[in-house]
Enzyme design. Sequence first.
Site, PDB file in Angstrom:
ATOM      1  N   SER A 207       0.832  -1.203   0.000  1.00  0.00           N
ATOM      2  CA  SER A 207       0.000   0.000   0.000  1.00  0.00           C
ATOM      3  C   SER A 207       0.868   1.255   0.000  1.00  0.00           C
ATOM      4  O   SER A 207       1.604   1.486  -0.954  1.00  0.00           O
ATOM      5  CB  SER A 207      -0.969  -0.040   1.178  1.00  0.00           C
ATOM      6  OG  SER A 207      -1.993   0.939   1.015  1.00  0.00           O
ATOM      7  N   ASP A 306     -10.239  -4.344  -3.822  1.00  0.00           N
ATOM      8  CA  ASP A 306      -9.365  -3.259  -3.392  1.00  0.00           C
ATOM      9  C   ASP A 306      -9.519  -2.086  -4.357  1.00  0.00           C
ATOM     10  O   ASP A 306      -9.353  -2.263  -5.570  1.00  0.00           O
ATOM     11  CB  ASP A 306      -7.915  -3.754  -3.386  1.00  0.00           C
ATOM     12  CG  ASP A 306      -6.918  -2.713  -2.917  1.00  0.00           C
ATOM     13  OD1 ASP A 306      -7.317  -1.579  -2.602  1.00  0.00           O
ATOM     14  OD2 ASP A 306      -5.713  -3.047  -2.868  1.00  0.00           O
ATOM     15  N   HIS A 336      -7.685  -5.592   0.260  1.00  0.00           N
ATOM     16  CA  HIS A 336      -6.546  -4.743   0.595  1.00  0.00           C
ATOM     17  C   HIS A 336      -6.070  -5.058   2.018  1.00  0.00           C
ATOM     18  O   HIS A 336      -6.865  -5.323   2.910  1.00  0.00           O
ATOM     19  CB  HIS A 336      -6.964  -3.277   0.507  1.00  0.00           C
ATOM     20  CG  HIS A 336      -5.835  -2.322   0.666  1.00  0.00           C
ATOM     21  ND1 HIS A 336      -5.064  -1.896  -0.395  1.00  0.00           N
ATOM     22  CD2 HIS A 336      -5.327  -1.699   1.765  1.00  0.00           C
ATOM     23  CE1 HIS A 336      -4.138  -1.065   0.038  1.00  0.00           C
ATOM     24  NE2 HIS A 336      -4.273  -0.929   1.357  1.00  0.00           N
TER      25      HIS A 336
END
Length: 368
Positions: A207, A306, A336
């Site tokens: 991320s 996600d 995610h």
Amino acid sequence: MCRLFCAGRVSARTKRDASMSLQKTIVNLLLKLPDPILVSMAGGKPVVRDGRTLDARFQFIAHSVTKRGPQPELTKEFARQGTEILTMLFGGTLEPGVSCQDRSLELEGRSIPARSYRPSNQNPLAPLLVFYHFGGGVVGSLETCHALCSILAKTIGCPVLSVDYRLAPEHPWPAGLNDAIDSYLWARDHAQEFGAPAGVAAVGGDSMGGNFSAIIAQEMQRRELPQPFLQLLIYPATTILETEGSMQTCADAYPLTADIMAWFMANYLPNSDLGPNLGEDLRVSPALAPSLAGLAPAIVITAGHDPLRDQGKAYAEALEAADVKVHFQCYDSLAHGFTAYTGGVPAADRACRELAAVAARAYRAMGG
């Protein structure tokens, strides 16, 4: 008086830890139920987005979190505490055969907490991997990627250095990014301290950590410095300007929603005279770089449920179009942040071991 106070504080911490341990036991027992039962307990039918069916355990966790009703006002304290609790409940443990040690990186004008991982099967030819955790630049810690870093170390046979960069809003952009860049340069120059080859290091993260990793590769090129050995980009954020595709179809996906992403950016990016188009800065949105030619080989991993799914794929395609060697894979059933769920979601654990195996093959193919 001090003795009584300290005893009370220890007792409170012990009770809290015992309560968390009990919750973790209960949750793990529930997550061992068959998929159909978990789905029936979490809305009654599978969650499908863009033709991808969400893992039953992720569906159960998401339903359990959201069914409590409206969440309290989102503050940095609430978000950070929630992230750590979820990590304690669903995160994995240190891999057997891997040792870890907390340390401090002494950089110019500041110290950065870090944690090193050394596998018993370490290959002396394998470069050090510098890793950055997720969290939108606002939440997350060394704990959120603890299990993953040990999986990477053991599977690749390399040392891993996890970096606890500064967080916004106390330290808005580019403070955390500067920590990431400077710690990478420090690690490259001190790699031999970890039993790794001198003067080289790989870079990786998930991320926001993936965002940092992509930017580091580009920044090394801008500074005319050697490229990282490898880029490991796990559901990376590559642009904050994207609003279409999975940003819409996964806008309500657990745990990263469109609203939470907007909250992250409102805290991460400073309100200053830097200008309204900060999202166009390549040190925020690396996908906007005019050329990706000459960057390090990359492994790009995305999750099906996600908002960042499509931009991760687009970045992998752009790298490939620039003749960068790329391995791309999307885990359609996962959400995610799956790297922090290896203790509660078997599919997440398998995915982490698979992506680590891909990295191990890349290391070997390049002589590491």
